[in-house]
Design a protein around this motif. Structure first.
Motif, mmCIF file in Angstrom:
data_model
loop_
_atom_site.group_PDB
_atom_site.id
_atom_site.type_symbol
_atom_site.label_atom_id
_atom_site.label_comp_id
_atom_site.label_asym_id
_atom_site.label_seq_id
_atom_site.Cartn_x
_atom_site.Cartn_y
_atom_site.Cartn_z
ATOM 1 N N ASP A 1 19.004 -30.179 2.244
ATOM 2 C CA ASP A 1 17.715 -30.717 2.719
ATOM 3 C C ASP A 1 16.620 -30.558 1.667
ATOM 4 O O ASP A 1 15.456 -30.324 1.995
ATOM 5 N N THR A 2 16.983 -30.735 0.389
ATOM 6 C CA THR A 2 15.988 -30.717 -0.680
ATOM 7 C C THR A 2 15.496 -32.135 -0.944
ATOM 8 O O THR A 2 16.298 -33.057 -1.082
ATOM 9 N N MET A 3 14.162 -32.286 -1.004
ATOM 10 C CA MET A 3 13.557 -33.551 -1.406
ATOM 11 C C MET A 3 13.115 -33.416 -2.872
ATOM 12 O O MET A 3 12.262 -32.566 -3.184
ATOM 13 N N GLY B 1 21.879 -24.954 -14.525
ATOM 14 C CA GLY B 1 22.071 -23.675 -13.857
ATOM 15 C C GLY B 1 20.951 -23.297 -12.919
ATOM 16 O O GLY B 1 20.929 -22.170 -12.416
ATOM 17 N N ALA B 2 20.015 -24.220 -12.648
ATOM 18 C CA ALA B 2 18.902 -23.926 -11.737
ATOM 19 C C ALA B 2 19.332 -24.102 -10.296
ATOM 20 O O ALA B 2 20.412 -24.624 -9.997
ATOM 21 N N MET B 3 18.447 -23.648 -9.392
ATOM 22 C CA MET B 3 18.754 -23.710 -7.965
ATOM 23 C C MET B 3 17.488 -24.072 -7.209
ATOM 24 O O MET B 3 16.385 -23.699 -7.594
ATOM 25 N N THR B 4 17.663 -24.836 -6.103
ATOM 26 C CA THR B 4 16.534 -25.081 -5.204
ATOM 27 C C THR B 4 16.866 -24.498 -3.841
ATOM 28 O O THR B 4 18.014 -24.558 -3.384
ATOM 29 N N GLY B 5 15.867 -23.936 -3.189
ATOM 30 C CA GLY B 5 16.069 -23.384 -1.864
ATOM 31 C C GLY B 5 16.193 -24.480 -0.825
ATOM 32 O O GLY B 5 15.549 -25.533 -0.913
ATOM 33 N N SER B 6 17.016 -24.247 0.188
ATOM 34 C CA SER B 6 17.199 -25.225 1.251
ATOM 35 C C SER B 6 15.857 -25.586 1.882
ATOM 36 O O SER B 6 15.000 -24.721 2.092
ATOM 37 N N GLY B 7 15.699 -26.866 2.194
ATOM 38 C CA GLY B 7 14.478 -27.327 2.845
ATOM 39 C C GLY B 7 13.299 -27.464 1.913
ATOM 40 O O GLY B 7 12.170 -27.645 2.375
#
Length: 449
Positions: free
Chosen positions: A388-390, A400-406
């Motif tokens: 659920d990443t926009m 290697g980066a990350m996005t938090g859910s939502g």
């Protein structure tokens, strides 16, 4: 010897019940005239002339889009096939070589058949393509004199004995171009229809002491399209042939009758196509890839070992590298997905680059359109995009980066960083209970009114 193609595409096709020119109706994702041009391409024509009439501007635009080197001649009145071919004379002025007359509404002439006609031209001044249908019906008949063709008789003008002949005329003719136009100039319209028949050139050639011959083909090649029912039959014939050829070439079709190919679909050996897959134009699937059930592909390239679907959609510009995974209810458009990347669930990835072995979580959307312009999203190798990443483009998520859910990501994320773009959660004790009580009381009040 060079060869010119003359493709007749002037008919209105009144039985189609359509405002669109008949030759622009589609089979396997391409207009009928595209199939005729593709068939003619087998003889490597030095020139191609399309004779248009009804809807000439639209036919010309479609023909030039397919081949910018074609010439379009216009037949202002439809006075018969000889009159139609005569309209190509100016475009072929000075041309020295053979001419083959094809029809824009007869899409399935095989390259081997045209090659046989070209070879027969070494023995005959005029060569006609004939066939023996199961039901001769109202086709013109080919009247033979030994091994040579004596004349062609249209059904309307044929005697009972001539109508009993099984060998029928497809309309496809090959001759020296100069001779063709000379003979056409002698054609009259003293017949039941009052038209100038191209078929009359056979008798005229014989009257000059010239030889005429016949090359035969299967009835399926001569299938013409004159109605919506014919169009459906042509689609069915194309699909049956395409499915058979795919399996013959080593492609597994789990349920062949449910797979639909476009005119230019390319599928490599050992690829597996599951049930209810539809290919639009411009798709290549490499060897060993798997397209799972209920997927739709158009303008896409799928590399070795990739798996698409089920229920996936690949739109134009989708480029999948080896071992990519595109899962259920995922749409990819104008995006390069690098080797080993995964987009497994419920996502839209458009105008994007996805790096090697990146993982795109469920519900991810690349927000690529601002209402006027399209913008790109770049996702680095081994990045992990939380569910659920926009991703509001233009934006870059580093390797290697990350996005938090939502999260709603509006700025670039550095390599190896974690980005969280969401409001802080607050819990209001007891508020849900009070709210539900208030809503239920209101509902009861309204029911009592």
């Amino acid at each position: 010897m060079p060869t010119a193609l003359i493709i007749l595409a002037a008919g209105q096709g009144t039985r189609m019940r359509s405002d669109r020119p008949k030759v622009l109706h589609e089979v396997a994702g391409a207009p009928l005239i595209a199939h005729a041009m593709a068939a003619g391409a087998a003889v490597e024509p030095a020139r191609t002339v399309i004779v248009a009439g009804h809807g000439a501007e639209a036919v010309q635009a479609a023909a030039l889009d397919l081949d910018p080197d074609v010439t379009v001649a216009v037949q202002p009145e439809q006075l018969g096939t000889a009159h139609a071919v005569a309209q190509a004379r100016a475009a072929l002025d000075g041309f020295e070589g053979d001419a083959i007359v094809l029809y824009g509404d007869t899409p399935f002439i095989r390259p081997e058949t045209l090659a046989a006609m070209a070879e027969a031209r070494a023995r005959h001044a005029v060569v006609v393509l004939g066939f023996e249908p199961a039901e001769p019906g109202r086709y013109g008949r080919l009247v033979m004199a030994g091994d040579e063709l004596d004349r062609i008789v249209e059904y309307k003008d044929a005697s009972a004995a001539e109508r009993a002949i099984a060998l029928c005329n497809s309309g496809v003719i090959a001759a020296d171009a100069s001779l063709l136009f000379e003979l056409i100039a002698e054609v009259g319209n003293d017949n039941a229809a009052g038209e100038y028949y191209l078929t009359d050139i056979v008798a005229l050639a014989r009257a000059r002491g010239l030889s005429a011959g016949v090359v035969t083909c299967d009835e399926a090649e001569t299938l013409g399209v004159n109605s919506r029912a014919d169009l459906a039959a042509a689609e069915a014939a194309f699909q049956a042939r395409a499915r058979a050829e795919a399996m013959e070439n080593g492609v597994t079709l789990v349920a062949p009758e449910t797979v639909f190919f476009a005119y230019d679909t390319v599928v490599g050996r050992d690829a597996v196509i599951e049930p209810n897959v539809i290919f639009g134009p411009g798709v290549t699937v490499e060897s060993g890839a798997r397209i799972r059930a209920f997927s739709h592909l158009e303008g896409a390239h799928v590399s070795r070992g990739a798996v698409v679907g089920p229920y996936a959609r690949l739109r134009p510009g989708a480029e999948l590298a080896e071992d990519v995974r595109i899962g259920n209810f995922v749409e990819v458009k104008n995006a390069l997905v690098a080797e080993g990347a995964k987009i497994n669930h419920l996502s839209y990835v458009g105008d994007a680059t996805v790096g090697e072995h990146a993982n795109i979580g469920a519900g991810t959307v690349t927000c690529n359109y601002d209402g006027v312009f399209k913008h790109r999203t770049e996702i680095g190798a081994r990045a992990f995009i939380g569910s659920d990443t926009m991703l509001v483009a233009p934006v870059r998520v580093g390797a290697g980066a990350m996005t938090g859910s939502g999260s709603v990501i509006t700025g670039d994320v550095p390599d190896g960083a974690l980005a969280v773009g969401r409001a802080r959660q607050e819990n209001k004790p007891g508020l849900a209970t009070k709210l539900f009580e208030r809503l239920r009381a209101e509902k009861a009040r309204r029911k009592g009114e």
